[in-house]
Write a protein that holds these residues in place. Structure first.
Motif, PDB file in Angstrom:
ATOM      1  N   ASN A 950       1.797   1.373  -0.806  1.00  0.00           N
ATOM      2  CA  ASN A 950       2.107  -0.003  -1.168  1.00  0.00           C
ATOM      3  C   ASN A 950       0.856  -0.858  -0.958  1.00  0.00           C
ATOM      4  N   LEU A 951       0.982  -2.126  -1.250  1.00  0.00           N
ATOM      5  CA  LEU A 951      -0.166  -3.021  -1.168  1.00  0.00           C
ATOM      6  C   LEU A 951      -0.713  -3.094   0.255  1.00  0.00           C
ATOM      7  N   GLU A 952       0.175  -3.077   1.245  1.00  0.00           N
ATOM      8  CA  GLU A 952      -0.277  -3.182   2.626  1.00  0.00           C
ATOM      9  C   GLU A 952      -1.140  -1.986   3.016  1.00  0.00           C
ATOM     10  N   THR A 953      -0.671  -0.796   2.627  1.00  0.00           N
ATOM     11  CA  THR A 953      -1.427   0.420   2.940  1.00  0.00           C
ATOM     12  C   THR A 953      -2.773   0.421   2.215  1.00  0.00           C
ATOM     13  N   ILE A 954      -2.733   0.052   0.948  1.00  0.00           N
ATOM     14  CA  ILE A 954      -3.975   0.043   0.165  1.00  0.00           C
ATOM     15  C   ILE A 954      -4.930  -1.014   0.709  1.00  0.00           C
ATOM     16  N   THR A 955      -4.381  -2.140   1.156  1.00  0.00           N
ATOM     17  CA  THR A 955      -5.223  -3.178   1.759  1.00  0.00           C
ATOM     18  C   THR A 955      -5.870  -2.670   3.037  1.00  0.00           C
ATOM     19  N   LEU A1010     -13.453  -4.009  -5.362  1.00  0.00           N
ATOM     20  CA  LEU A1010     -12.813  -4.412  -4.110  1.00  0.00           C
ATOM     21  C   LEU A1010     -11.623  -5.341  -4.325  1.00  0.00           C
ATOM     22  N   LEU A1011     -11.608  -6.073  -5.433  1.00  0.00           N
ATOM     23  CA  LEU A1011     -10.536  -7.041  -5.643  1.00  0.00           C
ATOM     24  C   LEU A1011      -9.509  -6.579  -6.669  1.00  0.00           C
ATOM     25  N   LEU A1012      -9.976  -6.054  -7.783  1.00  0.00           N
ATOM     26  CA  LEU A1012      -9.056  -5.713  -8.859  1.00  0.00           C
ATOM     27  C   LEU A1012      -8.484  -4.309  -8.724  1.00  0.00           C
ATOM     28  N   LEU A1013      -9.338  -3.332  -8.324  1.00  0.00           N
ATOM     29  CA  LEU A1013      -8.884  -1.948  -8.242  1.00  0.00           C
ATOM     30  C   LEU A1013      -7.740  -1.765  -7.241  1.00  0.00           C
ATOM     31  N   PRO A1014      -7.805  -2.351  -6.017  1.00  0.00           N
ATOM     32  CA  PRO A1014      -6.657  -2.205  -5.103  1.00  0.00           C
ATOM     33  C   PRO A1014      -5.355  -2.749  -5.707  1.00  0.00           C
ATOM     34  N   CYS A1015      -5.444  -3.867  -6.429  1.00  0.00           N
ATOM     35  CA  CYS A1015      -4.245  -4.429  -7.057  1.00  0.00           C
ATOM     36  C   CYS A1015      -3.706  -3.475  -8.123  1.00  0.00           C
TER      37      CYS A1015
END
Length: 1022
Positions: A950-955, A1010-1015
């Protein structure tokens, strides 16, 4: 296997560190003592055949000499093409062989084919294979002039003292000498005295030959001894030759001195020279094939230092550095060394700021010298000479060789800090081993990808391949060695320098601050994902359209600190007139601020491969130390002066640019159009039509037809009926003309170790007037003297200065330069107009070549092979990640890298060259590596730490990889920044645009990575 290698390096860390220290010491020594060159050998495997054909016109040379040579060598094993040029008195045939052929075997094959050819050529004509020389050819040009020493003595000094000493230097292939007067003992016959004594030129020639002839006399042998018979007392001075008997009549001797003036006089000149506007001698030293320019230059200069004092005592002005290619090498090495040092300091600063630990920063930074010097050792062991392109590959790799070590060190450093926080810390060896293994897969695959994207560079052929392949080899080798360093030296140093010391358990301040800011920025990007994605996509589309609108060029402008100017007047212009024009131009050139010296040579040298007539001149213009912008200003001033000078065509460029252009097409111009056919008149008409079209195209300059008609001739047409009436043979007429105007060499004169020709000719005043030809005395078979005009018609006429051929076909060639325009657009317009506006018969057709065509071919081939390499990259990414959807997401970052690179090209205003394409290829490899580092860590957090996708893990994963991604990006960018910033200076002209593209692409790709790929991963990556 890799796990075992890491364990071995940790266990035997002392051995690994000792080996690394040995590599540093030996590598530094070998690099410091290795010779350096400008470019790799970029010429094709070729053999040049020169055939002096005294007295023959260009048409006669083509039919009687050039065609015979072409027929003789045709069918040689590996022969790909043959081109030739026939001018008055000279044939030059260039045989080009396959890329993989052995150049020495090629020469042997040609020599075998030429062995029996002289029997089929005109009398006294024999082809010679020119010495094998390097691609850049000239290694040093020097000059002499004097107001006290005449040109004959000056030339004799060069021919018999200076040239032999220079020729003895290791690495020198040949010495070309221009200007001065070649000394001959001439018997200058007076036609009036011939008539008085009823003598012919043949009788004078026979008497002189008998007096000058030297031949063996055998030996006398008795029962116990053998005596060699040697004749002495032969004529050896002007007085003795003057007393030689020609004829005895009525008991009285008629001597040579009564019918001729016996004196030392200059041989008929085929070239002339001046230095700083004063008559002199110019010496061009040609380097051997594979010789090192810097080493040979220094060896030559040590010899010249011994000669210079003696020249000064004789009142001779000596100019040792009219052209010195080694200057460019030394300036380039100095600039590159300074740039690398500054870049290395940037790297250390970035590493310390991110790791906040001196030992960790040193561990990472040590990967740079070990990897680069290790690559130097391997290259030298493989027999590769170091040159600007090899060093450029290492310079481009500077910021990347440290990346693997950074990733490994940062992970080890982080895991050791975390280990300190455990209630029961694990053994240091185990922590270092597991931390290295954690990033092992991504590091290995990422490094192989970076190396793989460079492979297409190695597949280029032609000049582009020969120039850029060494850059690719050195880059790939440095990357692979950096991987080896990351797997061996980095764990060993971490064990030695980090494992035994107490480490800070808290994060470095900079990383802590960046992680907080990054998390906030990533959350904002996630909330506005669609607008950001739309803006990014639109930017990509705009960037793609801008990419195709960029100007193209084969090579950027090189700042060599030297320019070569070529001028050509109307064919048939005398040497004296060419020198007069040169004197005026030299004065104007010297008035330009920043010009240090100017030399000129007109015509050609005796042993040179150039086919230049008396109407042609070349100028060596040496500059004072200057910036790239300053050098460009001087070039603009030179072109302005030349453009305003009436009656000449011209070209002005740097030496290496011209050598590259000449290697591609045979001409020192980027645009070359060849028209093939059989009818010379039809070829002339087509050539003029092509030249007119080129002149009408915007940005075209210096348009020249390379084989123009209209060269003045004097036609001596024999009247066979009159010859028969008077009893004169055609050979008598030809011998008379040759003796009069070409001189007839009848023997050799020895003065110590010097040898000079003895020649028969007419008085100089008899040789300057065309009408005097009809007054030449001819003796009939019944001993009656008549005038040449009684058996021949003498009339002015026009012919052609040269005849060009390629692959046994005649051709006409038109060349042009492109001034401030796009090569691709220019060639497209040119091709379309020529094919549309000029009708070609079945046996006549055009060919388009030159650097403008070569760069387009190289770019297309590079792109196609990059697509093939892309398939390999996809396979490696899939193996590294194991998820096809994530592979596609990784590739989504590539367009964003392209945008930054295109932006850098637009901002710098540089044209898109082959080197620029290499920059884009490098950028793609780096971009993919950073994406893999992020993706692989996301998988590691999910698979090994049990967290959900999820986003938290990827962050979290992105925050943990943030330091290594930022460090690698910043280190690469800052290491290349000095090169990109000074890209218009020596050593950085090719690498500078590449570095600028990489920096621009890293900025855009890292930002979006760093900004778009995680999303994107949180939405589509599961």
């Amino acid at each position: 296997m890799l796990a075992g290698l890491i364990r071995f390096s940790i266990r035997y860390y002392g051995v690994v560190i000792a080996v690394a220290a040995l590599i540093l010491l030996v590598g530094a020594y070998r690099f410091a003592t290795a010779g350096l060159d400008i470019f790799p050998e970029f010429s094709p495997k070729q053999v040049i055949i020169q055939t002096e054909s005294p007295g023959l016109s260009s048409e006669q040379v083509e039919l009687l000499v050039t065609q015979q040579i072409e027929l003789a060598i045709s069918g040689a094993i590996g022969l790909q093409s043959v081109r030739s040029e026939s001018i008055q008195g000279l044939s030059i045939v260039t045989a080009i062989f396959g890329e993989t052929s052995d150049v020495f075997r090629n020469r042997q094959l040609i020599s075998e084919r030429l062995a029996n050819l002289p029997a089929h050529l005109p009398k006294g004509v024999s082809p010679v294979v020119l010495p094998l020389s390097s691609s850049s050819a000239t290694v040093l040009t020097l000059g002499l002039s004097s107001e006290r020493v005449d040109l004959m003595a000056l030339r004799s000094l060069v021919d018999w003292t200076i040239a032999p000493r220079l020729h003895a230097v290791s690495g020198v292939a040949d010495i070309n000498v221009f200007g001065g007067d070649v000394k001959q003992l001439q018997l200058q016959v007076d036609p009036v005295q011939l008539k008085r004594f009823n003598l012919s030129l043949e009788e004078i020639t026979l008497a002189a030959t008998q007096a000058a002839n030297i031949q063996g006399s055998g030996f006398v042998e008795n029962l116990n001894q053998r005596f060699t018979v040697q004749v002495t007392g032969l004529p050896a001075s002007r007085e003795q030759f003057s007393n030689t008997i020609v004829k005895r009549e009525n008991g009285r001797n008629i001597t040579l001195g009564e019918v001729a003036t016996v004196r030392y006089a200059p041989k008929p000149a085929i070239g002339a020279a001046q230095v700083m506007g004063k008559p002199g001698v110019v010496i061009m030293v040609i380097a051997q094939y594979g010789a090192n320019t810097l080493s040979v230059s220094r060896s030559l200069e040590s010899v010249l230092q011994e000669i210079a004092p003696a020249l000064g005592k004789q009142g001779i002005q000596f100019y040792p550095h009219l052209f010195r290619p080694a200057d460019y090498i030394e300036r380039s090495i100095s600039n590159l060394s300074r740039h690398l040092l500054i870049g290395g300091l940037f790297v250390l600063v970035v590493l310390y700021l991110f790791l906040f630990n001196v030992r960790a920063a040193i561990i990472s930074a040590l990967a740079i010298p070990v990897s680069l010097l290790g690559a130097v050792l391997v290259l030298l062991a493989a027999g590769v000479n170091l040159n600007i392109m090899v060093l450029g590959g290492l310079a481009i790799a500077l910021g990347e060789v440290v990346d693997d070590a950074i990733i490994d060190t940062e992970n080890i450093f982080r895991r050791l800090r975390q280990n300190r926080l455990l209630s029961q810390p694990l053994p240091v060896d185990d922590v270092i081993n597991s931390a290295s293994l954690e990033v092992r897969g991504s590091v290995v695959y990422a490094s192989f990808i970076v190396a793989l994207v460079f492979v297409p560079l190695l597949t280029l052929d032609g000049v582009a391949g020969r120039l850029f392949a060494p850059l690719g080899y050195s880059y790939i080798l440095a990357i692979l060695l950096s991987l080896l360093v990351a797997l061996t030296l980095t764990p060993a140093l971490c064990h030695a320098l980090l494992g035994r010391y107490t480490l800070e358990t808290r994060e470095p301040p900079l990383i802590k601050a960046l992680k907080v800011s990054y998390r906030n920025g990533l959350l904002v990007a996630n909330r506005h994902f669609k607008p950001i994605l739309a803006i990014s996509t639109a930017t990509c589309l705009i960037g793609f359209s801008a990419f195709f609108a960029l100007d193209h060029k084969f090579l950027p402008e090189l700042r060599e600190g030297h320019y070569i100017v070529h001028t050509a007047s109307i064919p048939g212009t005398s040497l004296a007139e060419s020198i007069r024009i040169g004197t005026q131009l030299t004065q104007q050139f010297m008035a330009i601020p920043g010009v240090e010296s100017v030399s000129q040579w007109a015509g050609r040298a005796e042993r040179g491969a150039d086919t230049y007539g008396s109407h042609y001149s070349e100028y060596e213009i040496r500059l004072k130390p200057n910036s790239g912008a300053g050098q460009q200003q001087i070039l603009d001033n030179l072109r302005t002066i030349l453009g305003n000078f009436p009656g000449i065509g011209f070209e002005a460029n740097t030496f290496l640019t011209e050598r590259v252009d000449e290697t591609i097409s045979g001409y020192t111009a980027p645009v070359v159009v060849n028209i093939f056919g059989n009818d010379l008149n039809d070829l002339d008409a087509k050539a003029q039509a092509v030249a007119k079209i080129i002149q009408d195209i915007p940005n075209a300059g210096n348009v020249q037809v390379r084989s123009p008609p209209g060269t003045p001739f004097v036609r001596v047409h024999l009247n066979l009926h009159h010859l028969a009436y008077w009893g004169v043979t055609p050979e008598q007429v030809m011998a008379c003309l040759q003796t009069t105007y070409e001189t007839n060499v009848v023997g050799k004169l020895f003065e110590g170790n010097k040898i000079f020709d003895i020649a028969v000719t007419l008085l100089p005043k008899q040789k300057t007037n065309i009408t005097a030809i009809s007054e030449l005395p001819i003796k009939t078979l019944d001993n009656t003297l008549i005038k040449l005009g009684q058996v021949a018609d003498i009339m002015p006429n026009t012919g052609r200065y040269n005849i060009l051929r390629q692959n046994s076909q005649r051709k006409q060639t038109i060349t042009a330069n492109i001034v401030d325009g796009d090569m691709d657009d220019f060639m497209q317009v040119l091709k379309a107009r020529i094919l549309k506006e000029i009708p070609f018969a079945v046996d006549t057709y055009p060919e388009f070549t030159g650097a403008a065509v070569e760069q387009a071919k190289a770019r297309v081939k590079l792109i196609l092979n990059s697509l093939l390499a892309g398939a390999g990259v996809l396979i490696l990414i899939f193996i590294a990640i194991g998820n096809f959807r994530q592979v596609l997401l990784t590739l989504a970052n590539l367009p964003f890298a392209l945008i930054g690179g295109i932006g850098a090209v637009i901002l710098t205003g540089a044209p898109l060259s082959v080197g620029s394409m290499v920059g884009f290829i490098t950028l793609f490899g780096i971009t993919v590596r950073n994406s893999i580092m992020l993706l692989s860590h996301c998988q590691h957090v999910v698979d090994h730490e049990g967290k959900p996708w999820n986003l938290e893990t990827i962050t979290l994963a992105a925050q943990e990889r943030l330091p290594s991604i930022l460090m690698t990006a910043l280190v690469t960018a800052l290491a290349m920044f000095p090169i990109a910033f000074n890209s218009d200076n020596p050593g950085s002209e090719i690498m500078g645009p590449m570095a600028a593209i990489i920096i621009g692409g890293l900025f855009s790709s890292t930002l979006l990575n760093l900004l778009l790929l995680p999303c994107m991963l949180s939405r589509y990556g599961k």
